[in-house]
Write a protein that holds these residues in place. Structure first.
Motif, short mmCIF file in Angstrom:
data_model
loop_
_atom_site.label_atom_id
_atom_site.label_comp_id
_atom_site.label_asym_id
_atom_site.label_seq_id
_atom_site.Cartn_x
_atom_site.Cartn_y
_atom_site.Cartn_z
N ARG A 259 9.10 0.22 -0.85
CA ARG A 259 8.56 0.92 -2.02
C ARG A 259 7.89 2.23 -1.60
NH1 ARG A 259 11.06 -2.81 -3.02
NH2 ARG A 259 11.00 -4.20 -4.83
N THR A 260 7.23 2.22 -0.46
CA THR A 260 6.58 3.44 0.03
C THR A 260 7.61 4.53 0.30
OG1 THR A 260 4.78 2.16 1.02
CG2 THR A 260 5.11 4.39 1.85
N HIS A 261 8.69 4.17 0.97
CA HIS A 261 9.74 5.15 1.25
C HIS A 261 10.40 5.64 -0.03
CE1 HIS A 261 9.26 4.91 5.48
NE2 HIS A 261 9.82 3.72 5.66
N GLN A 262 10.63 4.73 -0.97
CA GLN A 262 11.24 5.12 -2.24
C GLN A 262 10.39 6.14 -2.98
OE1 GLN A 262 11.84 1.41 -4.29
NE2 GLN A 262 13.48 0.75 -2.92
N ALA A 263 9.06 6.02 -2.83
CA ALA A 263 8.15 6.94 -3.51
C ALA A 263 7.99 8.26 -2.75
CB ALA A 263 6.79 6.28 -3.70
N GLY A 264 8.57 8.34 -1.56
CA GLY A 264 8.47 9.56 -0.77
C GLY A 264 7.20 9.67 0.05
N TYR A 265 6.54 8.55 0.31
CA TYR A 265 5.31 8.54 1.08
C TYR A 265 5.58 8.12 2.52
CZ TYR A 265 3.49 8.37 -3.72
OH TYR A 265 3.24 8.62 -5.03
N THR A 266 4.57 8.28 3.35
CA THR A 266 4.67 7.88 4.75
C THR A 266 4.19 6.45 4.92
OG1 THR A 266 4.29 10.15 5.50
CG2 THR A 266 3.90 8.39 7.10
N PRO B 51 -3.13 14.84 -2.94
CA PRO B 51 -3.08 14.56 -1.50
C PRO B 51 -1.75 13.94 -1.10
CG PRO B 51 -4.31 12.85 -2.63
CD PRO B 51 -4.00 13.90 -3.67
N LYS B 52 -1.41 14.13 0.16
CA LYS B 52 -0.29 13.38 0.71
C LYS B 52 -0.72 11.92 0.87
CE LYS B 52 1.27 17.40 3.37
NZ LYS B 52 1.51 17.95 4.73
N ILE B 53 0.21 11.02 0.67
CA ILE B 53 -0.12 9.60 0.71
C ILE B 53 0.51 8.95 1.94
CG2 ILE B 53 0.21 7.37 -0.45
CD1 ILE B 53 0.03 8.81 -3.10
N CYS B 54 -0.32 8.22 2.64
CA CYS B 54 0.13 7.41 3.78
C CYS B 54 -0.27 5.97 3.49
CB CYS B 54 -0.51 7.91 5.06
SG CYS B 54 -0.21 6.85 6.51
N ALA C 82 -4.61 4.02 15.32
CA ALA C 82 -4.93 5.43 15.10
C ALA C 82 -3.84 6.33 15.68
CB ALA C 82 -6.28 5.76 15.73
N ARG C 83 -3.36 6.00 16.86
CA ARG C 83 -2.30 6.82 17.48
C ARG C 83 -1.00 6.75 16.68
NH1 ARG C 83 -6.01 9.64 19.78
NH2 ARG C 83 -6.95 8.73 21.65
N ALA C 84 -0.72 5.58 16.08
CA ALA C 84 0.48 5.46 15.26
C ALA C 84 0.40 6.36 14.03
CB ALA C 84 0.68 4.00 14.84
N VAL C 85 -0.79 6.42 13.42
CA VAL C 85 -0.98 7.30 12.26
C VAL C 85 -0.83 8.76 12.69
CG1 VAL C 85 -2.65 8.12 10.57
CG2 VAL C 85 -2.43 5.67 11.01
N GLU D 132 -8.49 18.70 -0.98
CA GLU D 132 -8.07 20.07 -0.69
C GLU D 132 -6.59 20.06 -0.36
OE1 GLU D 132 -10.00 22.64 -1.10
OE2 GLU D 132 -11.72 21.36 -1.59
N PRO D 133 -5.93 21.23 -0.44
CA PRO D 133 -4.51 21.29 -0.08
C PRO D 133 -4.27 20.74 1.33
CG PRO D 133 -5.19 23.33 -1.12
CD PRO D 133 -6.44 22.54 -0.91
N ASP D 134 -3.22 19.97 1.46
CA ASP D 134 -2.81 19.36 2.73
C ASP D 134 -3.67 18.19 3.17
OD1 ASP D 134 -0.68 21.19 3.03
OD2 ASP D 134 -2.00 22.66 3.95
N ASP D 135 -4.59 17.74 2.33
CA ASP D 135 -5.33 16.51 2.65
C ASP D 135 -4.38 15.32 2.63
OD1 ASP D 135 -7.76 17.67 3.05
OD2 ASP D 135 -8.65 17.02 1.16
N VAL D 136 -4.71 14.31 3.42
CA VAL D 136 -3.94 13.06 3.46
C VAL D 136 -4.88 11.91 3.15
CG1 VAL D 136 -2.51 11.53 4.87
CG2 VAL D 136 -2.42 14.01 5.24
N ILE D 137 -4.45 11.02 2.29
CA ILE D 137 -5.23 9.82 2.01
C ILE D 137 -4.44 8.61 2.51
CG2 ILE D 137 -4.33 9.67 -0.37
CD1 ILE D 137 -7.08 8.44 -1.11
N ILE D 138 -5.11 7.78 3.30
CA ILE D 138 -4.47 6.63 3.92
C ILE D 138 -4.94 5.36 3.23
CG2 ILE D 138 -4.10 5.37 6.08
CD1 ILE D 138 -4.83 7.97 7.56
N PHE D 139 -4.03 4.61 2.67
CA PHE D 139 -4.35 3.36 1.98
C PHE D 139 -4.05 2.18 2.90
CE2 PHE D 139 -3.55 6.35 -1.47
CZ PHE D 139 -4.61 6.08 -2.34
#
Length: 209
Positions: free
Chosen positions: A117-124, A74-77, A159-162, A19-26
């Motif tokens: 690489r994560t920052h270069q791709a614009g992810y968190t 989704p936003k990527i973390c 969890a708190r860092a995320v 859904e809009p504004d969902d975040v997926i954490i890898f």
């Protein structure tokens, strides 16, 4: 990370709807440091730096390709890599390759390459908090499941860092103080006795949150 970088991440996400504004954490990379990086770099005649850069690039590219397919992207973390440890009982299927010192070098190089690489791709990018690190950089045994992972009841700092990095609530509920103290004491006793089974049971047990 090697498998995702080689085969892509589309199959892993194919039954997921966002859904809009969902975040997926890898969260990947621990087993690559433990089993694969030193072996692959040696077999290819590459430096660890070159292998780390290549792996991080292929991995982040695969995440982008997989998430681009969704209508609501989704936003990527990307989480940093859990630092290595010498387990009380090695995994015979996915054993340690190299010494702890060698794996620490591999971990450092891959974690930094992944962050870049994560920052270069614009992810968190969310690094593993320093509280989990021993003085040499390895995973503190008292926060481990006795093998290679952060114990489930020791995940609050991560969890708190995320939450802080993404500005969201994960709904994490820490254990009551008395249960946390009891588990910590039991874990320390198990470490003194080199009791892998107790550490594993504590680390894998269901917890609140």
């Amino acid at each position: 990370m090697h498998r995702v970088g080689r085969d892509g991440a589309a199959d892993m996400l194919r039954q997921t709807q966002f859904e809009p504004d969902d975040v997926i954490i890898f969260v990947f990379g621990e087993v690559d440091v433990r089993c694969h990086m030193l072996r692959i770099a040696a077999s290819k005649g590459l430096s660890l730096q070159t292998e780390a850069d290549d792996l991080a690039t292929r991995y982040v590219t695969a995440l982008t390709d997989a998430t681009n397919q969704f209508r609501h992207r989704p936003k990527i973390c990307v989480m940093g890599i859990v630092p290595p440890i010498d387990p009380l009982v090695p995994n015979p299927i996915l054993p340690n390759v190299g010494t702890l010192a060698e794996r620490l070098v591999a971990w450092f190089l891959l974690d930094k390459a992944l962050e870049a690489r994560t920052h270069q791709a614009g992810y968190t990018f969310v690094p593993i908090p320093r509280v989990y690190h021993s003085r040499d950089g390895s995973l503190k045994r008292r926060y481990s499941d006795g093998h290679a992972h952060i114990a489930k009841d020791c995940t609050e700092a991560a969890a708190r860092a995320v939450e802080k990095s993404l500005g969201i609530s994960l709904g994490f509920r820490p254990l009551p103080v008395w249960r946390n103290m009891l588990r910590a004491a039991t874990r320390q006793l198990a470490i003194l006795n080199r009791d892998y089974a107790v550490l594993w049971t504590l680390g894998e047990a269901n917890v609140d949150g």
